[in-house]
Design an enzyme around this catalytic site. Structure first.
Site, PDB file in Angstrom:
ATOM      1  N   ARG A 110      44.718  34.033  -8.181  1.00 39.00           N
ATOM      2  CA  ARG A 110      45.879  33.961  -7.566  1.00 39.00           C
ATOM      3  C   ARG A 110      46.654  32.689  -7.318  1.00 39.00           C
ATOM      4  O   ARG A 110      47.889  32.522  -7.101  1.00 39.00           O
ATOM      5  CB  ARG A 110      45.601  34.942  -6.405  1.00 39.00           C
ATOM      6  CG  ARG A 110      45.714  36.169  -6.633  1.00 39.00           C
ATOM      7  CD  ARG A 110      45.669  37.182  -5.317  1.00 39.00           C
ATOM      8  NE  ARG A 110      44.286  36.858  -4.804  1.00 39.00           N
ATOM      9  CZ  ARG A 110      44.140  37.335  -3.315  1.00 39.00           C
ATOM     10  NH1 ARG A 110      44.976  38.315  -2.968  1.00 39.00           N
ATOM     11  NH2 ARG A 110      43.026  37.103  -2.967  1.00 39.00           N
ATOM     12  N   ASP A 163      34.198  40.446 -13.001  1.00 38.11           N
ATOM     13  CA  ASP A 163      33.850  40.466 -11.579  1.00 38.11           C
ATOM     14  C   ASP A 163      32.382  40.910 -11.695  1.00 38.11           C
ATOM     15  O   ASP A 163      31.970  41.487 -12.598  1.00 38.11           O
ATOM     16  CB  ASP A 163      34.737  41.576 -10.941  1.00 38.11           C
ATOM     17  CG  ASP A 163      34.591  41.452  -9.343  1.00 38.11           C
ATOM     18  OD1 ASP A 163      35.201  40.316  -8.795  1.00 38.11           O
ATOM     19  OD2 ASP A 163      33.617  41.907  -8.900  1.00 38.11           O
ATOM     20  N   ARG A 192      36.482  30.333  -9.491  1.00 39.21           N
ATOM     21  CA  ARG A 192      37.534  31.404  -9.464  1.00 39.21           C
ATOM     22  C   ARG A 192      38.755  30.477  -9.965  1.00 39.21           C
ATOM     23  O   ARG A 192      39.857  30.967  -9.417  1.00 39.21           O
ATOM     24  CB  ARG A 192      38.030  31.695  -7.918  1.00 39.21           C
ATOM     25  CG  ARG A 192      36.884  32.787  -7.355  1.00 39.21           C
ATOM     26  CD  ARG A 192      37.304  34.115  -7.792  1.00 39.21           C
ATOM     27  NE  ARG A 192      36.152  35.025  -7.395  1.00 39.21           N
ATOM     28  CZ  ARG A 192      36.368  35.733  -6.233  1.00 39.21           C
ATOM     29  NH1 ARG A 192      37.571  35.862  -5.844  1.00 39.21           N
ATOM     30  NH2 ARG A 192      35.566  36.758  -6.075  1.00 39.21           N
ATOM     31  N   TYR A 208      26.506  44.783  -2.091  1.00 44.09           N
ATOM     32  CA  TYR A 208      27.936  45.286  -2.199  1.00 44.09           C
ATOM     33  C   TYR A 208      27.701  46.849  -2.479  1.00 44.09           C
ATOM     34  O   TYR A 208      28.535  47.830  -2.014  1.00 44.09           O
ATOM     35  CB  TYR A 208      28.785  44.741  -3.291  1.00 44.09           C
ATOM     36  CG  TYR A 208      29.153  43.566  -3.094  1.00 44.09           C
ATOM     37  CD1 TYR A 208      30.565  43.436  -2.069  1.00 44.09           C
ATOM     38  CD2 TYR A 208      28.696  42.255  -3.363  1.00 44.09           C
ATOM     39  CE1 TYR A 208      31.156  42.419  -1.822  1.00 44.09           C
ATOM     40  CE2 TYR A 208      29.388  40.993  -2.784  1.00 44.09           C
ATOM     41  CZ  TYR A 208      30.499  41.292  -2.086  1.00 44.09           C
ATOM     42  OH  TYR A 208      31.186  39.883  -1.728  1.00 44.09           O
ATOM     43  N   ARG A 251      49.570  39.474 -13.112  1.00 43.66           N
ATOM     44  CA  ARG A 251      48.980  40.825 -11.924  1.00 43.66           C
ATOM     45  C   ARG A 251      50.206  41.667 -11.907  1.00 43.66           C
ATOM     46  O   ARG A 251      49.820  42.807 -11.345  1.00 43.66           O
ATOM     47  CB  ARG A 251      48.552  39.651 -10.996  1.00 43.66           C
ATOM     48  CG  ARG A 251      47.612  40.674 -10.097  1.00 43.66           C
ATOM     49  CD  ARG A 251      46.220  40.696 -10.304  1.00 43.66           C
ATOM     50  NE  ARG A 251      46.022  42.019  -9.419  1.00 43.66           N
ATOM     51  CZ  ARG A 251      45.551  42.162  -8.295  1.00 43.66           C
ATOM     52  NH1 ARG A 251      45.200  41.245  -7.556  1.00 43.66           N
ATOM     53  NH2 ARG A 251      45.452  43.411  -7.524  1.00 43.66           N
TER      54      ARG A 251
HETATM   55  O1  1CP Z   1      35.608  32.474 -11.618  1.00 44.81           O
HETATM   56  C1  1CP Z   1      36.468  32.867 -12.119  1.00 44.81           C
HETATM   57  O2  1CP Z   1      37.594  32.472 -12.286  1.00 44.81           O
HETATM   58  C2  1CP Z   1      36.088  34.151 -13.046  1.00 44.81           C
HETATM   59  C3  1CP Z   1      36.401  35.327 -12.298  1.00 44.81           C
HETATM   60  C4  1CP Z   1      35.680  35.932 -11.147  1.00 44.81           C
HETATM   61  C5  1CP Z   1      34.291  35.684 -10.728  1.00 44.81           C
HETATM   62  C6  1CP Z   1      33.347  34.582 -11.260  1.00 44.81           C
HETATM   63  C7  1CP Z   1      36.099  36.924 -10.359  1.00 44.81           C
HETATM   64  C8  1CP Z   1      37.616  37.598 -10.589  1.00 44.81           C
HETATM   65  N1  1CP Z   1      35.145  37.393  -9.452  1.00 44.81           N
HETATM   66  C9  1CP Z   1      34.204  36.459  -9.450  1.00 44.81           C
HETATM   67  C10 1CP Z   1      32.767  36.632  -8.725  1.00 44.81           C
HETATM   68  C11 1CP Z   1      32.735  37.361  -7.395  1.00 44.81           C
HETATM   69  N2  1CP Z   1      33.266  38.856  -7.240  1.00 44.81           N
HETATM   70  C12 1CP Z   1      31.958  37.162  -6.620  1.00 44.81           C
HETATM   71  C13 1CP Z   1      30.945  35.801  -6.567  1.00 44.81           C
HETATM   72  C14 1CP Z   1      31.853  34.548  -6.154  1.00 44.81           C
HETATM   73  C15 1CP Z   1      31.979  34.498  -4.854  1.00 44.81           C
HETATM   74  O3  1CP Z   1      31.261  34.228  -3.899  1.00 44.81           O
HETATM   75  O4  1CP Z   1      33.376  34.291  -4.694  1.00 44.81           O
HETATM   76  C16 1CP Z   1      32.094  38.096  -5.720  1.00 44.81           C
HETATM   77  C17 1CP Z   1      31.349  38.212  -4.249  1.00 44.81           C
HETATM   78  C18 1CP Z   1      32.839  39.043  -5.929  1.00 44.81           C
HETATM   79  C19 1CP Z   1      33.520  40.264  -5.218  1.00 44.81           C
HETATM   80  C20 1CP Z   1      35.016  40.434  -5.202  1.00 44.81           C
HETATM   81  N3  1CP Z   1      35.711  40.589  -6.186  1.00 44.81           N
HETATM   82  C21 1CP Z   1      35.506  40.009  -4.080  1.00 44.81           C
HETATM   83  C22 1CP Z   1      34.953  39.678  -2.807  1.00 44.81           C
HETATM   84  C23 1CP Z   1      34.980  40.711  -1.927  1.00 44.81           C
HETATM   85  C24 1CP Z   1      34.441  40.396  -0.472  1.00 44.81           C
HETATM   86  O5  1CP Z   1      35.198  40.785   0.577  1.00 44.81           O
HETATM   87  O6  1CP Z   1      32.946  40.290  -0.445  1.00 44.81           O
HETATM   88  C25 1CP Z   1      36.818  40.313  -4.346  1.00 44.81           C
HETATM   89  C26 1CP Z   1      38.274  39.919  -3.562  1.00 44.81           C
HETATM   90  C27 1CP Z   1      36.963  40.566  -5.699  1.00 44.81           C
HETATM   91  C28 1CP Z   1      38.306  40.769  -6.565  1.00 44.81           C
HETATM   92  C29 1CP Z   1      38.374  39.686  -7.593  1.00 44.81           C
HETATM   93  N4  1CP Z   1      37.641  39.264  -8.330  1.00 44.81           N
HETATM   94  C30 1CP Z   1      38.087  38.140  -9.462  1.00 44.81           C
HETATM   95  C31 1CP Z   1      39.235  37.994  -9.021  1.00 44.81           C
HETATM   96  C32 1CP Z   1      40.288  36.942  -9.280  1.00 44.81           C
HETATM   97  C33 1CP Z   1      39.397  38.929  -7.772  1.00 44.81           C
HETATM   98  C34 1CP Z   1      40.755  38.791  -6.768  1.00 44.81           C
HETATM   99  C35 1CP Z   1      41.768  39.444  -7.636  1.00 44.81           C
HETATM  100  C36 1CP Z   1      43.207  39.383  -7.113  1.00 44.81           C
HETATM  101  O7  1CP Z   1      43.225  39.631  -6.080  1.00 44.81           O
HETATM  102  O8  1CP Z   1      43.981  39.129  -7.980  1.00 44.81           O
END
Ligand code: 1CP
Length: 334
Positions: free
Chosen positions: A22, A68, A18, A142, A31
């Site tokens: 943020r 994502d 990640r 999911y 954003r």
């Molecule tokens: O790593 C990076 O910088 C690349 C971008 C990336 C990756 C690899 C994002 C952007 N998401 C992911 C993978 C991802 N997304 C996973 C696997 C890794 C992990 O376990 O963290 C999972 C489970 C998600 C699902 C997801 N997307 C969640 C979690 C939901 C939950 O409650 O289980 C969330 C909050 C997101 C949104 C998201 N995706 C990526 C970002 C930077 C964000 C947050 C964006 C923001 O709020 O600005």
């Protein structure tokens, strides 16, 4: 790439799960202008810029595509929006499974693939580009749950109560993931990572079929086509199943979550399988002595083994940028 190929490169290469996100002021600024995440993921100009932000700031050894794991079900036609986290309709019957369409996926992911091309063109030769997908089991979690969950009870219930339906879903996602990652590798990704963030919620009786077998199919199919591509698997919270995962999925590297003792993992994975991880993201928030001693312990445990330094899970939003700089310095001076 050398570490992923099994070479004990030292100091080890480094990137952060990640890393675009943020905790970076430049990400928050972008954003604020474009609040819709799906737009950020599917606009190549924006996604390229966000992917490169942490590379410019910290000089990490790898960039990871800004996308994502839920882009894949979205591309298959499963609706998706982002509130606090992802929100999807709950998939619960064969009829909703039948609406998923592999044929239209190729076109719908095109903006993501274009991002891979643009990022690769703008990175120097020393920086690897990591493409990724969610592993089929985690994406299925999911889709069945309709969003995030602490334990993915409905997905596990379906795996037990409607095993044929759940297996069909995992199998379809496996096929789609092979197609999606093939497109990313064709577009210039050097390695791909499979995020199985919820692998650890499964009992061992189901772990083999839904986690190991689907990941093995993906890895072997990609390697048959792209012999030089590397695959990183991240079976989060797999516990005692971690060595079997590393041995049976054909991944080049296994990602250790925060709970894994690197010295133990090193003894239990087959020779030549690299390890990645696993600093506690909260140690990075804490900084100072805690960050230093945790980082040193991991480096000491991994010296001499093919290794990629990373966190044990994603970096959290309130992480001070200075602490990331301190981490980079420590690893570079290992
Ligand atoms: O790593 C990076 O910088 C690349 C971008 C990336 C990756 C690899 C994002 C952007 N998401 C992911 C993978 C991802 N997304 C996973 C696997 C890794 C992990 O376990 O963290 C999972 C489970 C998600 C699902 C997801 N997307 C969640 C979690 C939901 C939950 O409650 O289980 C969330 C909050 C997101 C949104 C998201 N995706 C990526 C970002 C930077 C964000 C947050 C964006 C923001 O709020 O600005």
């Amino acid at each position: 790439m050398r570490a992923l190929a099994g070479e004990p490169v030292w100091p080890p290469p480094l990137w952060v799960m990640r890393q675009a996100g943020r905790y970076l002021p430049e990400y928050r600024a972008l954003r604020a202008e474009v609040p819709d995440l799906l737009t950020l993921f599917t606009t190549p100009d924006l996604a390229t810029e966000i992917t490169l932000q942490p590379i410019r700031r910290f000089g990490f050894d790898a960039a990871i595509l800004f996308s994502d794991i839920l882009i894949l079900p979205w591309a298959l036609g499963h609706p998706l929006r982002f509130a606090e986290g992802p929100v999807l309709p709950k998939l619960s019957d064969p009829a909703s499974l039948a609406t998923l369409d592999l044929n239209r996926m190729r076109e719908r992911v095109e903006p993501v693939i274009e991002t891979v091309r643009r990022v690769r063109a703008r990175l120097d030769a020393k920086t690897a580009l990591i493409g990724f997908a969610g592993a089929p089991f985690t994406v299925a979690c999911y889709m069945v749950e309709g969003g995030g969950s602490a334990d993915f009870a409905s997905a596990r219930l379906m795996a037990h109560a409607k095993p044929a339906l759940f297996s069909k879903l995992v199998s379809l996602l496996t096929q789609a993931t092979i197609a999606f990652l093939t497109q990313q590798l064709e577009a210039g990704a050097d390695a791909v990572m499979l995020f199985d963030s919820w692998a650890g919620v499964l009992p061992p009786s189901l772990f083999g079929a839904h986690v190991i077998e689907s990941s093995r199919r993906i890895t072997e199919s990609l390697k048959a086509r792209f012999p030089h591509a590397r695959v990183i698997g991240f079976p989060r919270l797999a516990g005692l199943m971690f060595p079997a995962y590393a041995a049976k999925t054909s991944v080049d590297a296994a990602g250790m979550d925060t709970s894994v003792d690197p010295a133990v993992a090193r003894r239990l994975v087959p020779e030549g399988v690299a390890l990645q991880g696993n600093l506690d993201p909260q140690a990075l928030v804490a900084g100072g002595m805690a960050l230093e001693s945790e980082t040193r312990a991991i480096l000491t445990a991994m010296r001499g083994h093919p290794f990629v330094f990373n966190l044990g899970h994603g970096i959290v939003p309130h992480t001070p940028v200075d602490h990331v700089c301190a981490l980079v310095q420590m690893v570079r001076n290992a």
